[in-house]
Design a protein around this motif. Structure first.
Motif, PDB file in Angstrom:
ATOM      1  N   ARG A 158     -17.154  11.904  -0.423  1.00 33.26           N
ATOM      2  CA  ARG A 158     -17.173  10.437  -0.494  1.00 33.26           C
ATOM      3  C   ARG A 158     -15.864   9.842  -0.028  1.00 33.26           C
ATOM      4  N   ALA A 159     -14.757  10.455  -0.481  1.00 35.73           N
ATOM      5  CA  ALA A 159     -13.445   9.924  -0.116  1.00 35.73           C
ATOM      6  C   ALA A 159     -13.241   9.997   1.393  1.00 35.73           C
TER       7      ALA A 159
ATOM      8  N   ASN B  48       0.795  -1.230   0.000  1.00 41.04           N
ATOM      9  CA  ASN B  48       0.000   0.000   0.000  1.00 41.04           C
ATOM     10  C   ASN B  48       0.827   1.281   0.000  1.00 41.04           C
ATOM     11  N   LEU B  49       1.837   1.295  -0.859  1.00 41.75           N
ATOM     12  CA  LEU B  49       2.580   2.551  -1.007  1.00 41.75           C
ATOM     13  C   LEU B  49       1.819   3.448  -1.969  1.00 41.75           C
ATOM     14  N   VAL B  50       2.012   4.759  -1.836  1.00 40.29           N
ATOM     15  CA  VAL B  50       1.341   5.687  -2.757  1.00 40.29           C
ATOM     16  C   VAL B  50       2.168   5.744  -4.039  1.00 40.29           C
ATOM     17  N   PRO B  51       1.581   5.305  -5.166  1.00 39.43           N
ATOM     18  CA  PRO B  51       2.390   5.123  -6.379  1.00 39.43           C
ATOM     19  C   PRO B  51       2.996   6.423  -6.932  1.00 39.43           C
TER      20      PRO B  51
ATOM     21  N   THR C 227      -9.461   4.130  -3.630  1.00 36.36           N
ATOM     22  CA  THR C 227     -10.083   3.793  -2.351  1.00 36.36           C
ATOM     23  C   THR C 227      -9.072   3.222  -1.355  1.00 36.36           C
ATOM     24  N   ARG C 228      -8.291   2.254  -1.820  1.00 33.96           N
ATOM     25  CA  ARG C 228      -7.361   1.600  -0.911  1.00 33.96           C
ATOM     26  C   ARG C 228      -6.249   2.562  -0.447  1.00 33.96           C
ATOM     27  N   GLU C 229      -5.875   3.452  -1.367  1.00 33.31           N
ATOM     28  CA  GLU C 229      -4.867   4.444  -0.996  1.00 33.31           C
ATOM     29  C   GLU C 229      -5.381   5.344   0.139  1.00 33.31           C
ATOM     30  N   PHE C 230      -6.647   5.743   0.028  1.00 30.30           N
ATOM     31  CA  PHE C 230      -7.211   6.578   1.094  1.00 30.30           C
ATOM     32  C   PHE C 230      -7.253   5.796   2.403  1.00 30.30           C
ATOM     33  N   GLY C 231      -7.595   4.494   2.286  1.00 30.80           N
ATOM     34  CA  GLY C 231      -7.600   3.650   3.476  1.00 30.80           C
ATOM     35  C   GLY C 231      -6.232   3.632   4.135  1.00 30.80           C
TER      36      GLY C 231
END
Lengths: 246, 393
Positions: free
Chosen positions: B380-381, A101-104, B298-302
């Motif tokens: 939403r985010a 889950n790194l920010v790309p 979505t997963r990045e925000f998580g």
């Protein structure tokens, strides 16, 4: 954080978690109580669907239990508001995910600093982040984007990110699940070192027994219930896996 | 955060570019349309402001062509306080009775040719005409070449530039109007058009005009009134209307200017509405881009929430991205719109006027639209459950 080893850092008392899927209620966790003490290296083990990830999410304050209490230094987590939860996660916990889950869009250094981006990054923070990247042996990759790194390297970046705010507790969800056994072993022995030398408390969720053997204690979970707790003599296991590493 | 927003936008280049094109076109459309309307309006203002003084016609006529009243009113109007000069005139339609030079003879005359032969004929009483103010010829505007008509100028004419160009006439040439030859002594910049479709205006002496139009000697169609002080024009017109309001109607040329400007101003609002619609369409483009991007991340925000971001931090970041789209699109739209306006002037000669006001408003519009379009995706985010977001594949 300057808590003494042996003190309780996190305690789950009789927690349950129910999900509604259509008309069926799924009991992901059914009355689990565990406590984590400072300086421990714990593994929660169980097959998929056993509720181990749910437990980790509850312990990481990512979700609230349906019943039961979660105590952090004796304080009930359900009383926290969004701000307190966020601050708890930022300063008290470090997360390591199976899928990194790194920010790309951010490079390694920025990914390590990501928790501080909204409040602003100071020079000392940046220095600290560089030190952490050196610690995980990625000092030469500071400006690389995640897509230029191997899986093992990505996971090491995410460990550096988890360590950024010097949290007393690291939570890892299948940290080696997406890695080959060599990279996985390297990650595990790195976490082990961290636990031994820095005194960081570590809780890992996995279904891989080889990786679980790095821990001091294995908590076995089946069908949302605590099955048993194994206490391991770590030295032997450590040696056994050193062979694999070389 | 700025850098991250920029990087997030560049992550999906083609989609970002499409949203930007939407905003750019919206902003450019407003600027181009408004600048054309403003340009035309400013031309009309220049043109109409040349006409000074008061024109007096018979009450309740649609155009001065139908106006006819006793010539005695000349003296009556002259005696009203504040009036300096009164020129009586007759107005009618005449036609040019010669072939255009360089145009091949053809038996069948087209409609265009026929209408282009019709001119507005203005017959003025030369006794007072030469006394009127400066280079501005009453009723037909500024003199471009030559001179005004003066006493004794029978058989002479001042024609409008349009008519002169149509028939390739210069000062010293003659032009045949209703089978009568006139020497051209002056050319005016603009003419009057009493019914549209006329190719120009010719000013002749009132006697010549009466003969050509077959009008009675004791009737006039129009009085041109010049006040002593031009700043009192309105009051003088009101006095004429007050005293002779039963028979006559005095209009100041500025009234017409005001009406014309009113039309342009409503045209401008219309153009703003058209521009606003295109900007709203652009806003839906932004909304789409932001929603897609939020769902994808979505997963990045998580993850961000898990490492300690507040939900408001996530909201700010998404909103910031959207505003960044608006700012970049707005600025590029400004450049593009100004460029198109200049190109229109360069290519078609149509006068365009890019005002600061339109630049400001169109940019603010782009900004407002981008903020509005960003609010829902940002909301939403920020409202996603952290754990659900992390589980999202």
């Amino acid at each position: 954080m300057n808590e003494k080893p042996g003190e309780k850092i996190l305690e789950a008392v009789n927690v349950t978690k129910h999900y509604r899927m259509g008309n069926v209620t799924v009991k992901a966790l059914d009355g689990v109580s565990i406590e984590i003490k400072h300086g421990e290296f714990l593994v929660i083990m169980g097959p998929s669907g056993s509720g181990k990830s749910t437990l980790l999410h509850l312990l990481g304050a990512l979700d609230l239990p349906s019943s039961g209490t979660l105590l952090i230094n004796g304080k009930d987590i359900s009383q926290f508001d969004d701000f307190q939860l966020s601050m708890f996660r930022r300063n008290y916990l470090g997360f390591i995910f199976q899928t990194f889950n790194l920010v790309p869009t951010l490079n390694c250094l920025e990914n390590v600093l990501v928790s501080l981006l909204p409040s602003g990054v100071k020079f000392e923070d940046e220095k600290h982040a560089v030190e952490l990247l050196k610690l995980v042996e990625l000092g030469h990759r500071i400006n690389h984007r995640p897509n230029m790194l191997s899986g093992g390297e990505r996971q090491r970046v995410s460990i550096a990110r988890a360590l950024m705010n010097d949290p007393p507790l690291l939570l890892a969800d299948e940290p080696t699940g997406n890695l080959d056994s060599v990279s996985g072993g390297k990650i595990m022995s790195f976490l082990k070192d961290l636990n031994r030398k820095e005194g960081v408390t570590i809780l890992i969720v996995t279904h891989d027994r080889d990786m679980a053997l790095y821990a001091d204690k294995i908590i076995n979970i089946r069908d949302g219930k605590l099955l048993d707790v194994e206490v391991l003599k770590d030295r032997k296991i450590h040696k056994k896996h050193k062979k694999v590493m070389v | 955060m700025f850098k991250e927003a920029l990087l997030n936008l560049s992550r999906r280049k083609s989609r970002t570019v499409l949203a930007l094109v939407g905003i750019i076109l919206g902003v450019a459309a407003i600027i181009t349309l408004v600048s054309v309307v403003d340009g035309v309006a400013s031309n009309a203002e220049d043109y109409l402001s040349e006409f000074k003084g008061i024109s007096v016609t018979q009450k309740d006529v649609v155009t001065p062509l139908y106006s006819s009243f006793d010539s005695e009113f000349l003296n009556k109007v002259e005696s009203i306080p504040g009036v300096n000069i009164v020129v009586s005139a007759v107005v009618g339609l005449s036609n040019v009775t010669e072939q255009k030079r360089g145009v091949r003879f053809s038996k069948e005359r087209t409609m265009m040719q026929m209408t282009s032969e019709i001119v507005s004929l203005l017959g003025v009483d030369l006794k007072n005409y030469s006394r009127v103010h400066g280079t501005v010829t009453p009723l037909i505007g500024e003199l471009e070449e030559g001179r005004n008509l003066k006493m004794g100028d029978v058989g002479k004419t001042v024609i409008s530039r349009e008519l002169a160009d149509n028939y390739r006439k210069r000062i010293g040439n003659s032009i045949e109007l209703a089978d009568k030859k006139f020497d051209i002594v002056g050319i005016s910049k603009s003419g009057v058009s009493f019914g549209g479709m006329m190719s120009g205006t010719a000013v002749v002496s009132i006697d010549d005009a009466r003969e050509m139009l077959d009008l009675e000697k004791d009737k006039v169609g129009l009085l041109y009134v010049e006040p002593i002080d031009f700043s009192n024009t309105k009051q003088v017109a009101n006095r004429i209307n007050f005293v002779y309001g039963d028979d006559l109607e005095a209009n100041i040329q500025g009234d017409f200017l005001g009406q014309a400007m009113g039309i342009f101003s409503s045209l401008r609002s219309l153009v703003y509405v058209v521009g606003a619609i295109s900007a709203i369409v652009a806003g839906i483009g932004i909304l789409n881009v932001m929603l897609m991007s939020v769902l994808e991340r979505t997963r990045e925000f998580g993850t961000l929430r898990a490492v300690g971001w507040l939900s408001s931090d996530v909201m700010k970041m998404v909103l910031f991205e959207s505003v960044l789209l608006g700012v970049i699109g707005g600025l590029l739209g400004l450049l593009f719109g100004v460029f198109i306006s200049f190109q229109i002037t360069a290519l078609s000669g149509l006068n365009t006027l890019v005002s600061f006001e339109v630049l400001f408003f169109s940019f603010m519009f782009a900004l407002a639209v981008s903020v509005l379009a960003g609010i829902y995706p940002a909301f939403r985010a920020s409202k996603m459950s952290v754990m659900e977001a992390l589980r999202n594949e």
